[in-house]
Design a protein around this motif. Structure first.
Motif, PDB file in Angstrom:
ATOM      1  N   TYR A  96      28.215   8.803 141.147  1.00 15.81           N
ATOM      2  CA  TYR A  96      26.805   9.190 141.174  1.00 15.81           C
ATOM      3  C   TYR A  96      26.599  10.459 142.018  1.00 15.81           C
ATOM      4  CZ  TYR A  96      21.794   8.838 142.033  1.00 15.81           C
ATOM      5  OH  TYR A  96      20.472   9.120 142.133  1.00 15.81           O
ATOM      6  N   VAL A  97      27.266  10.508 143.169  1.00  6.21           N
ATOM      7  CA  VAL A  97      27.119  11.693 144.031  1.00  6.21           C
ATOM      8  C   VAL A  97      27.665  12.930 143.294  1.00  6.21           C
ATOM      9  CG1 VAL A  97      27.751  12.734 146.252  1.00  6.21           C
ATOM     10  CG2 VAL A  97      27.192  10.299 146.132  1.00  6.21           C
ATOM     11  N   LEU A  98      28.727  12.722 142.528  1.00  5.69           N
ATOM     12  CA  LEU A  98      29.311  13.836 141.770  1.00  5.69           C
ATOM     13  C   LEU A  98      28.328  14.398 140.739  1.00  5.69           C
ATOM     14  CD1 LEU A  98      31.884  15.544 141.312  1.00  5.69           C
ATOM     15  CD2 LEU A  98      32.675  13.778 139.729  1.00  5.69           C
ATOM     16  N   LEU A  99      27.396  13.560 140.271  1.00  5.53           N
ATOM     17  CA  LEU A  99      26.377  14.059 139.334  1.00  5.53           C
ATOM     18  C   LEU A  99      25.584  15.223 139.947  1.00  5.53           C
ATOM     19  CD1 LEU A  99      24.640  10.913 137.768  1.00  5.53           C
ATOM     20  CD2 LEU A  99      26.298  12.455 136.699  1.00  5.53           C
ATOM     21  N   GLY A 100      25.481  15.207 141.285  1.00  2.94           N
ATOM     22  CA  GLY A 100      24.782  16.296 141.968  1.00  2.94           C
ATOM     23  C   GLY A 100      25.425  17.654 141.704  1.00  2.94           C
ATOM     24  N   ARG A 101      26.700  17.651 141.340  1.00  3.89           N
ATOM     25  CA  ARG A 101      27.403  18.920 141.082  1.00  3.89           C
ATOM     26  C   ARG A 101      27.153  19.422 139.656  1.00  3.89           C
ATOM     27  NH1 ARG A 101      27.699  21.732 144.696  1.00  3.89           N
ATOM     28  NH2 ARG A 101      29.317  22.974 143.731  1.00  3.89           N
ATOM     29  N   ALA A 152      21.658  14.457 146.191  1.00  6.01           N
ATOM     30  CA  ALA A 152      20.816  15.661 146.312  1.00  6.01           C
ATOM     31  C   ALA A 152      21.509  16.710 147.183  1.00  6.01           C
ATOM     32  CB  ALA A 152      19.457  15.291 146.900  1.00  6.01           C
ATOM     33  N   LEU A 153      22.179  16.267 148.249  1.00  3.34           N
ATOM     34  CA  LEU A 153      22.833  17.232 149.137  1.00  3.34           C
ATOM     35  C   LEU A 153      24.070  17.843 148.474  1.00  3.34           C
ATOM     36  CD1 LEU A 153      22.477  15.449 152.595  1.00  3.34           C
ATOM     37  CD2 LEU A 153      21.107  17.328 151.681  1.00  3.34           C
ATOM     38  N   ALA A 154      24.750  17.048 147.629  1.00 10.19           N
ATOM     39  CA  ALA A 154      25.932  17.570 146.927  1.00 10.19           C
ATOM     40  C   ALA A 154      25.546  18.705 145.978  1.00 10.19           C
ATOM     41  CB  ALA A 154      26.616  16.446 146.151  1.00 10.19           C
ATOM     42  N   GLN A 155      24.319  18.721 145.579  1.00  7.55           N
ATOM     43  CA  GLN A 155      23.835  19.772 144.664  1.00  7.55           C
ATOM     44  C   GLN A 155      23.874  21.153 145.332  1.00  7.55           C
ATOM     45  OE1 GLN A 155      20.332  18.259 142.732  1.00  7.55           O
ATOM     46  NE2 GLN A 155      19.729  20.298 142.019  1.00  7.55           N
ATOM     47  N   GLN A 156      23.813  21.152 146.674  1.00  2.00           N
ATOM     48  CA  GLN A 156      23.859  22.392 147.471  1.00  2.00           C
ATOM     49  C   GLN A 156      22.896  23.456 146.973  1.00  2.00           C
ATOM     50  OE1 GLN A 156      27.940  23.660 148.199  1.00  2.00           O
ATOM     51  NE2 GLN A 156      27.874  22.449 150.060  1.00  2.00           N
ATOM     52  N   ALA A 157      21.691  23.022 146.654  1.00  2.00           N
ATOM     53  CA  ALA A 157      20.653  23.974 146.255  1.00  2.00           C
ATOM     54  C   ALA A 157      19.987  24.502 147.526  1.00  2.00           C
ATOM     55  CB  ALA A 157      19.632  23.278 145.370  1.00  2.00           C
ATOM     56  N   PRO A 158      19.509  25.733 147.515  1.00  2.00           N
ATOM     57  CA  PRO A 158      18.891  26.269 148.732  1.00  2.00           C
ATOM     58  C   PRO A 158      17.521  25.675 149.050  1.00  2.00           C
ATOM     59  CG  PRO A 158      18.850  27.898 146.972  1.00  2.00           C
ATOM     60  CD  PRO A 158      19.644  26.740 146.460  1.00  2.00           C
ATOM     61  N   VAL A 159      16.938  24.959 148.072  1.00  2.00           N
ATOM     62  CA  VAL A 159      15.642  24.317 148.310  1.00  2.00           C
ATOM     63  C   VAL A 159      15.817  22.813 148.118  1.00  2.00           C
ATOM     64  CG1 VAL A 159      13.277  24.036 147.456  1.00  2.00           C
ATOM     65  CG2 VAL A 159      14.309  26.325 147.537  1.00  2.00           C
ATOM     66  N   LEU A 160      15.369  22.052 149.109  1.00  2.00           N
ATOM     67  CA  LEU A 160      15.469  20.595 149.031  1.00  2.00           C
ATOM     68  C   LEU A 160      14.053  20.020 149.084  1.00  2.00           C
ATOM     69  CD1 LEU A 160      17.297  18.075 149.107  1.00  2.00           C
ATOM     70  CD2 LEU A 160      17.393  18.318 151.589  1.00  2.00           C
ATOM     71  N   LEU A 161      13.679  19.327 148.013  1.00  2.00           N
ATOM     72  CA  LEU A 161      12.362  18.687 147.947  1.00  2.00           C
ATOM     73  C   LEU A 161      12.584  17.186 148.056  1.00  2.00           C
ATOM     74  CD1 LEU A 161      10.908  20.597 144.849  1.00  2.00           C
ATOM     75  CD2 LEU A 161      10.758  21.245 147.274  1.00  2.00           C
ATOM     76  N   ILE A 162      11.932  16.554 149.012  1.00  2.00           N
ATOM     77  CA  ILE A 162      12.200  15.134 149.243  1.00  2.00           C
ATOM     78  C   ILE A 162      10.893  14.369 149.278  1.00  2.00           C
ATOM     79  CG2 ILE A 162      13.628  13.572 150.568  1.00  2.00           C
ATOM     80  CD1 ILE A 162      14.467  15.813 152.319  1.00  2.00           C
ATOM     81  N   ASP A 163      10.872  13.289 148.502  1.00  2.00           N
ATOM     82  CA  ASP A 163       9.711  12.407 148.517  1.00  2.00           C
ATOM     83  C   ASP A 163      10.065  11.215 149.384  1.00  2.00           C
ATOM     84  OD1 ASP A 163       7.228  11.595 147.929  1.00  2.00           O
ATOM     85  OD2 ASP A 163       7.518  11.442 145.767  1.00  2.00           O
ATOM     86  N   GLU A 164       9.452  11.115 150.520  1.00  2.00           N
ATOM     87  CA  GLU A 164       9.676   9.975 151.406  1.00  2.00           C
ATOM     88  C   GLU A 164      11.159   9.759 151.725  1.00  2.00           C
ATOM     89  OE1 GLU A 164       7.955   7.669 153.135  1.00  2.00           O
ATOM     90  OE2 GLU A 164       6.504   9.252 152.914  1.00  2.00           O
ATOM     91  N   PRO A 165      11.746  10.617 152.536  1.00  2.00           N
ATOM     92  CA  PRO A 165      13.187  10.526 152.770  1.00  2.00           C
ATOM     93  C   PRO A 165      13.640   9.254 153.466  1.00  2.00           C
ATOM     94  CG  PRO A 165      12.173  12.169 154.231  1.00  2.00           C
ATOM     95  CD  PRO A 165      11.127  11.733 153.254  1.00  2.00           C
ATOM     96  N   THR A 166      12.732   8.545 154.118  1.00  2.00           N
ATOM     97  CA  THR A 166      13.195   7.451 154.975  1.00  2.00           C
ATOM     98  C   THR A 166      12.572   6.103 154.632  1.00  2.00           C
ATOM     99  OG1 THR A 166      11.464   8.023 156.560  1.00  2.00           O
ATOM    100  CG2 THR A 166      13.628   8.991 156.942  1.00  2.00           C
ATOM    101  N   SER A 167      11.950   5.988 153.444  1.00  2.00           N
ATOM    102  CA  SER A 167      11.129   4.794 153.185  1.00  2.00           C
ATOM    103  C   SER A 167      11.886   3.469 153.262  1.00  2.00           C
ATOM    104  CB  SER A 167      10.414   4.922 151.847  1.00  2.00           C
ATOM    105  OG  SER A 167      11.361   5.138 150.836  1.00  2.00           O
ATOM    106  N   SER A 168      13.164   3.413 152.829  1.00  2.00           N
ATOM    107  CA  SER A 168      13.867   2.105 152.884  1.00  2.00           C
ATOM    108  C   SER A 168      14.875   2.033 154.020  1.00  2.00           C
ATOM    109  CB  SER A 168      14.650   1.844 151.596  1.00  2.00           C
ATOM    110  OG  SER A 168      13.924   2.179 150.482  1.00  2.00           O
TER     111      SER A 168
END
Ligand code: ATP
Length: 257
Positions: A96-101, A152-168
């Motif tokens: 799944y993390v590899l999908l970020g690439r 999302a971090l594996a994607q290494q995009a210069p912009v990171l948009l996060i909806d509720e990073p800590t909810s769970s």
């Protein structure tokens, strides 16, 4: 450069406006927290920036209008972490993390040793090594959330948009995930826009907070400027005490009468 400029942005669902004529500039490398009550339009703004919803007005990333970018270019520039990501059944955490690439893979879609190294690195940084070969459907909510952050971090995009990073996440993992995002932001000059309900954490990690109410900007500025008892009482209908903690930020504490 990955500064983000919204000029006169409006979004409507079924003709119902939910974001109204919004102007907002986020500097390259800045962390902006979007705060505001449920339904204020925070998620919708993130979706507009990632071009997941149509909008009026203009959104530019690094000087280029998002409407002029190809889908692959958007995916290379913008990583989006949604509130409840769809997770393919049967896939392991590492797969799944590899999908970020995916936005970086070549024509044949085969990952390189660099892609695998990046995946190993984020898996390690999110302390997911022991879960790497576990299927996603056998994880706790917080573990799934960490896997989604890793992707999302594996994607290494210069912009990171996060909806509720800590909810769970438990309080320790909330801090470690936010610290990691902040560390990556500094290392890679990531521009971070995060919708956050935890006002104390928003004040501690974001450079500026934008308070949205009814799709409009009610206030924008530092934690000390935006997190005030009258503003929180007015817009959240919440009774809180705001405490300035000598050099450790602003704490917003619910008060029961
Ligand atoms: P929350 O804090 O609850 O996550 P939010 O500030 O992120 O809320 P949005 O999810 O952007 O708010 O929603 C803004 C408004 O748009 C809400 O009134 C919501 O009901 C409505 N809305 C969101 N998505 C849709 C949709 N797909 N179709 C119709 N209305 C929608």
């Amino acid at each position: 450069m990955s500064d983000i400029v919204l000029a006169g942005v409006s979004v409507a669902y079924d003709g119902e406006p939910v974001v109204r004529d919004l102007d907002l500039t986020v500097a390259s490398g800045e962390w902006l927290a979007l705060i505001g009550p449920n339904g204020a339009g925070k998620t919708t703004i993130l979706r507009a920036i990632a071009r997941l919803v149509s909008f009026r007005g203009e959104i530019r990333i690094g000087g280029r209008a998002v409407t002029e970018l190809s889908s692959r270019d958007v995916a290379r520039k913008v990583a989006v972490l949604v509130q409840e990501p769809q997770m393919p059944a049967g896939m392991t955490v590492a797969q799944y993390v590899l999908l970020g690439r995916a936005p970086h893979l070549g024509y044949l879609g085969k990952e390189s040793s660099r892609d695998r190294r990046i995946v190993r690195d984020v898996v390690r940084r999110l302390a997911l090594e022991e879960l790497a070969s576990r299927p996603l459907d056998r994880l706790s909510g917080g573990e799934r959330q960490r896997a989604a952050i890793a992707r999302a971090l594996a994607q290494q995009a210069p912009v990171l948009l996060i909806d509720e990073p800590t909810s769970s996440l438990d309080v320790g993992r909330q801090q470690s995930v936010l610290e990691l995002i902040d560390q990556l932001r500094k290392e890679q000059e990531l521009t971070v826009i995060a919708a956050m309900h935890e006002l104390t954490l928003a004040g501690q990690y974001a450079d500026r907070l934008a308070l949205l109410v009814g799709g409009r900007l009610a206030a924008i500025g530092s934690a000390a400027e935006v997190l005030t008892e009258p503003a929180i009482a007015e817009h959240y209908r919440a009774q809180v005490k705001v405490i300035q903690m000598n050099g450790s930020g602003t704490a917003v504490v619910p008060v029961r009468n």
